[in-house]
Design an enzyme around this catalytic site. Structure first.
Site, PDB file in Angstrom:
ATOM      1  N   CYS A  57       8.882   4.228 -30.843  1.00 35.05           N
ATOM      2  CA  CYS A  57       7.553   4.029 -31.385  1.00 35.05           C
ATOM      3  C   CYS A  57       7.148   2.675 -30.738  1.00 35.05           C
ATOM      4  CB  CYS A  57       7.494   4.219 -32.825  1.00 35.05           C
ATOM      5  SG  CYS A  57       8.353   5.466 -33.595  1.00 35.05           S
ATOM      6  N   ASP A  89      11.414   5.398 -39.370  1.00 33.74           N
ATOM      7  CA  ASP A  89      11.221   6.497 -40.457  1.00 33.74           C
ATOM      8  C   ASP A  89      12.278   7.602 -39.960  1.00 33.74           C
ATOM      9  OD1 ASP A  89       9.484   4.800 -41.698  1.00 33.74           O
ATOM     10  OD2 ASP A  89       8.152   6.435 -42.086  1.00 33.74           O
ATOM     11  N   CYS A 130       4.847   2.203 -34.908  1.00 32.90           N
ATOM     12  CA  CYS A 130       5.576   2.957 -35.952  1.00 32.90           C
ATOM     13  C   CYS A 130       4.623   3.111 -37.367  1.00 32.90           C
ATOM     14  CB  CYS A 130       7.023   2.747 -36.083  1.00 32.90           C
ATOM     15  SG  CYS A 130       7.891   3.735 -36.937  1.00 32.90           S
ATOM     16  N   CYS A 202       5.391   9.097 -32.970  1.00 32.60           N
ATOM     17  CA  CYS A 202       5.604  10.658 -33.240  1.00 32.60           C
ATOM     18  C   CYS A 202       4.305  11.235 -32.739  1.00 32.60           C
ATOM     19  CB  CYS A 202       6.043  10.962 -34.481  1.00 32.60           C
ATOM     20  SG  CYS A 202       7.511  10.531 -34.875  1.00 32.60           S
ATOM     21  N   GLU A 452      11.119   8.957 -47.758  1.00 31.43           N
ATOM     22  CA  GLU A 452      10.536  10.244 -47.007  1.00 31.43           C
ATOM     23  C   GLU A 452      11.593  11.285 -47.134  1.00 31.43           C
ATOM     24  OE1 GLU A 452       8.818   9.713 -43.281  1.00 31.43           O
ATOM     25  OE2 GLU A 452       7.160   8.538 -44.200  1.00 31.43           O
ATOM     26  N   SER A 478       7.192  12.682 -44.953  1.00 27.40           N
ATOM     27  CA  SER A 478       6.813  12.340 -43.606  1.00 27.40           C
ATOM     28  C   SER A 478       5.312  13.117 -43.349  1.00 27.40           C
ATOM     29  CB  SER A 478       7.644  12.937 -42.551  1.00 27.40           C
ATOM     30  OG  SER A 478       7.167  12.838 -41.157  1.00 27.40           O
TER      31      SER A 478
END
Length: 565
Positions: A57, A89, A130, A202, A452, A478
């Protein structure tokens, strides 16, 4: 010709560090690292970088920072780069390390604030990517309230597997499919090897891209800067422009307090819920509002979600990924549609000095694109963020209803006091259709750090139980999570919340349409259990985790750390 008196006034903060005979020693230190008298006569601009070599990220942000600094120098400032921490994460998911993720948001904010206070920077650019680095940087900049720009590093490109786009969500769900015997070791390895093809955050409308969208709409980031992917050559020019822009914000004294208004927060919520965004946006926007002194409650999210249609079809609830938003016209087009549809207020100020409506008007829609609709032709009439209350969540809980999730579920509670125990039960095929998986003592205090649960939720979906099993937790999910998954249950179990009073087999009723989360018990039973309840011993008694647990507020307050004065 440059107005020298105005130019010098731009150093009204850093001059305390650099100017006058008594500051000779400080200047000597600066000269030791190559700065000149001319450099020190200019405004000092902090470049807050969240670069780190432990995840894709933020991996490319060191290179991006060089272009930001070039823009600052070209515009008459002296950039000084420093770094913060960042926790992935995705990498820490399902482990004890995941507890550090939300805590890292506070440390990112604290480190940026400390550097701004310590070095008295005149302005600042923050590079983020991130999940927690985005709100963390915004929180730190808000505390400092100096001219600033927030730059998102961009989304990762999707991978390709058997002719279709895949993201890291596909890997998590493949783990569940593998446990169920639906795919082989070889297939799992193939998916893992291609889902993340390079740097960037992501790819779906998970937490990072949700918060990147939020930052453009709320005014922290210039419209048109976040949509370009991490590997897009345009990103270098965008970074250079952000370096120039921060000097413009300094000259015009545009600070967070000027654009972080109640209307701006409502616009940001509309952008999150109108794109099927992450439930974490609730947590982060509440935290940002507390830092800005703007009144905002968890109930506001439900009210705004009810009146905001979903206008972008983005994963995990929709069809497309973040780079498709860029191809369609960018986040600016999302803002334009929200303003045109009367869902967002166009008169709010942005970091450029122009209003949101003025910035959004520049968005150019790609003919024939199917990613972003107008309000009248929305993918869904109401937004994706729903707040539940009831006997199990007196202060609220959050569920995402971005796709076609069922709105009602009634079933027996399967109780787990740790995420790992729930994951083991799922992988061992001990969870069956109709169950409500309850994962507690994972809240801000109890975890600590509010982990998460993407590993558990994805395993449930991967095993084919996504449409028949529900999950509730005082932890988080998440942004990639999908299905009837309820998080942020408050108060949490560790402070005596009703979720901590549940017993195996209790009947839980989830009714999203009525905004209810309840347990069916005889009158007085919960209170009788409360009288017998004893708090769990703290999982950490020293160090940063214990410090955080002793200071953190509940999820409905943004899980921010509050000094005990």
């Amino acid at each position: 010709m440059r107005d020298e008196s105005l130019f010098m006034n731009l150093k009204h903060r850093s001059s305390v560090i650099t100017d006058g005979p008594t500051r000779a020693a400080a200047r000597s230190y600066f000269k030791a690292i190559g700065l000149t008298d001319e450099d020190l006569a200019k405004p000092l601009v902090g470049i807050a970088n969240t670069w780190i070599e432990t995840m894709p990220c933020n991996y490319h942000l060191r290179d991006l920072a060089a272009h930001v600094k070039a823009g600052v120098r070209a515009a008459g400032g002296t950039p000084m780069e420093f770094n913060t921490i960042a926790v992935s994460d995705g990498i820490t998911m399902g482990t004890e390390g995941m507890k550090t993720s939300l805590i890292s948001r506070e440390m990112v904010a604290d480190s940026i604030e400390l550097m701004g206070l310590g070095y008295m920077f005149d302005a600042m650019v923050a590079l983020v990517a991130c999940d927690k680095t985005i709100p963390g940087a915004a929180m730190g900049l808000t505390r400092l309230d100096i001219p600033c720009v927030l730059l998102y590093g961009g989304s990762i490109a999707p991978g390709r597997y058997k002719g279709r786009d895949v993201t890291v969500l596909d890997v998590f769900e493949a783990i569940g499919a593998h446990a169920a015997g639906k795919i082989t070791d070889v297939e799992l390895n193939e998916i893992e090897g291609c889902a993340c093809p390079g740097p960037g955050a992501c790819g779906g409308q998970f937490t990072a891209n949700t918060m990147a969208t939020v930052m453009e709409v709320i005014g922290f980031s210039p419209l048109g800067t976040a949509s370009a992917g991490a590997a897009d050559p345009r990103k270098e020019k965008i970074a250079y422009r952000c370096g120039e822009l921060v000097m413009e914000t300094l000259r015009r004294d545009i600070r967070p307090s000027a654009f972080l208004t109640r209307d701006a927060f409502e616009n940001a919520i509309a952008a999150a819920t109108g794109t099927g965004g992450s439930t974490n946006s609730v947590l982060h926007l509440l935290a940002m509002a507390r830092e800005a002194g703007v009144p905002l409650t968890i109930d506001d999210f439900d009210a705004i979600s009810r009146r905001t249609p979903i206008i972008a079809s983005l994963k995990p609830g929709g069809e497309f990924v973040a780079l498709d938003v860029d191809k369609a016209g960018g986040i600016g087009l999302i803002a334009k549609r929200l303003v045109e549809g009367g869902v967002a207020k166009g008169n709010t100020l942005t970091v450029t000095g122009r209003t949101l409506a003025e910035e959004a008007a520049d968005a150019v829609e790609t003919p024939g694109q199917q990613v972003i609709h107008d309000v009248e032709h929305a993918f869904k009439e109401t937004g994706g963020l729903v707040i539940l209350k009831g006997s199990l969540a007196p202060s609220g809980a959050v569920v995402k209803m971005a796709g076609h999730e069922r709105a009602y579920h009634k079933g027996p509670a399967r109780i787990f006091d740790r995420e790992e125990d729930a994951m083991q039960a799922v992988l061992a095929r001990e969870i069956v259709a109709g169950d409500v998986v309850v994962i507690r003592y994972e809240g801000p205090v109890g975890g600590p750090g509010m982990r998460e649960m993407l590993g558990v939720t994805s395993a449930i979906v991967g095993e084919g139980l996504g449409e028949s099993v529900a999950l509730m937790t005082d932890g988080r999910f998440s942004g990639a999570t999908r299905g009837l998954m309820i998080g942020h249950v408050a108060p949490e179990a560790a402070v005596g919340g009703p979720i901590g009073l549940l017993r195996e087999g209790d009947t839980i009723v989830i009714d999203a349409e009525k905004r209810r989360l309840d347990v069916e018990l005889p009158a007085g039973e919960l209170e009788a259990r409360r009288a017998a309840w004893k708090p769990m011993a703290p999982r950490y008694t020293r160090g940063v985790m214990a410090k955080y647990a002793s200071l953190v507020s509940q999820a409905d307050e943004g899980a921010i750390t509050v000094p005990k004065l």
